[in-house]
Design a protein around this motif. Structure first.
Motif, PDB file in Angstrom:
ATOM      1  N   LYS A 121       9.094  -3.890   1.325  1.00  0.00           N
ATOM      2  CA  LYS A 121       7.688  -3.655   1.652  1.00  0.00           C
ATOM      3  C   LYS A 121       7.261  -4.548   2.810  1.00  0.00           C
TER       4      LYS A 121
ATOM      5  N   GLU B 262       3.956  -3.303   9.000  1.00  0.00           N
ATOM      6  CA  GLU B 262       3.533  -1.968   8.577  1.00  0.00           C
ATOM      7  C   GLU B 262       2.357  -1.481   9.429  1.00  0.00           C
TER       8      GLU B 262
ATOM      9  N   THR C 121      -0.068  -4.168  -0.235  1.00  0.00           N
ATOM     10  CA  THR C 121       0.822  -4.856   0.710  1.00  0.00           C
ATOM     11  C   THR C 121       0.377  -6.293   0.934  1.00  0.00           C
TER      12      THR C 121
END
Length: 337
Positions: free
Chosen positions: A26, A59, A218
């Protein structure tokens, strides 16, 4: 029996490690804050942050924005960095009470995801001259250029191009609710965590093609301005630039009247250089600057020549007039307070 036991243990180990492995994969979301005038310092800060986010394969990067506007060149640098980013850029006008005015509208419309907090506003993007004055032909050229640019940004991200053009030509503004209804932004969110949860799974288009955002739960990494950027941001404030200029002139004045002092001359030179750096980003009226220089000359001559106070009076008048005229701009954030 032994083979069955080994097979069962292998299956269980894979089952347990799978969530851990996915958690390790992640990615983080980088968050930066731009609060104040859009100038070369803030443009460099945003540009380097976006570059770092791309290098670190984040991300996404979130720009928390609160600005009254700023320089066209700095705004365009930020927009180009947003458009050229492989990592999705989310512009979030926040906190409550913030605004994305003038240059902030362009930056918001360029984002892959545009969001606002409750109690915020966006708009009033009509261009103004650095000195506050443009002739009719030049004003029309600048306005047409800005209108075409903001329309292209809105069309690229699928937002309301008509409203964007009106923000430039008619200085229209909108609250966060109106902006969402008009298709100017994508989301109204009360805080960052809610925003990241809301956009999870959203498909965006970057220079690398379409990407699905995975931002729910996240890890958020905040990156503050470096000391260098903070200093550059501070000295481009009109009040600070003005004080630096005065300190610079008076430091050199003291050095000339008291040769060998050294320290006042050195500090005066440094302050003047910093002031002139700031002036390139500010709407400086050079008549005002010349009046201030003339005032300093009068003060120096008063020491050398007996004028019975005439030069001092002239210097005070020139200094007052120059200070009033030094920065001339329709934007209050570009004036002396």
């Amino acid at each position: 029996m032994l083979k069955r036991t080994l097979a069962l243990l292998t299956f269980l180990s894979l089952f347990v490690s799978a969530p851990l492995f996915s958690q390790e994969q992640k990615k983080d979301v980088l968050v930066i804050t731009v609060n104040g005038v859009i100038n070369p310092a803030s443009a460099e800060y945003v540009g380097k942050s976006i570059k770092r986010a791309n290098e670190q394969k984040r991300e996404a990067i979130v720009i928390e924005l609160d600005t009254p506007g700023g320089l066209d060149t700095s705004m365009r640098d930020i927009v180009k960095n947003i458009i050229g980013s492989e990592v999705p850029v989310i512009v979030y006008v926040s906190p409550s009470g913030a605004r994305a005015a003038s240059a902030g509208v362009f930056i918001t419309l360029a984002a892959h995801v545009a969001a606002m907090s409750p109690g915020t506003n966006i708009g009033s993007a009509h261009p103004v001259g650095v000195g506050g004055k443009m002739d009719k032909v030049m004003a029309e050229k600048v306005t047409n250029d800005a209108a075409a640019y903001i329309k292209s940004l809105a069309e690229r991200t699928g937002r309301n191009a008509k409203w964007a053009e009106d923000a430039v030509r008619k200085s229209v503004s909108a609250t966060e609710t109106e902006a969402l209804k008009e298709g100017i932004i994508d989301i109204v969110s009360k805080d960052l965590n809610t925003l990241l949860s809301t956009i999870d799974g959203r498909k965006v288009k970057t220079v690398m093609g379409e990407k699905i955002l995975k931002t729910a739960n996240t890890n958020v990494v905040r990156e503050e301005m470096s000391l260098r950027h903070k200093i550059l941001n501070v000295i481009t404030d009109p009040n600070v630039a003005y004080m630096l200029m005065l300190l610079g002139f008076y430091g050199l004045f003291f050095e000339l009247t008291n040769p060998g002092s050294i320290f006042p001359g050195v500090m005066g030179g440094i302050c003047l250089i910093l002031a002139f750096y700031a002036f390139q980003t500010l709407p400086v009226n050079y008549a005002g600057l010349l009046l201030i220089i003339l005032a300093i000359i009068f003060f120096i001559l008063e020491v050398k020549i007996m004028s019975y106070g005439a030069l001092t009076i002239g210097g005070v008048i020139a200094m007052l007039l120059g200070s009033l005229m030094l920065f001339e701009s329709p934007g209050p954030f570009m004036k002396l307070s």
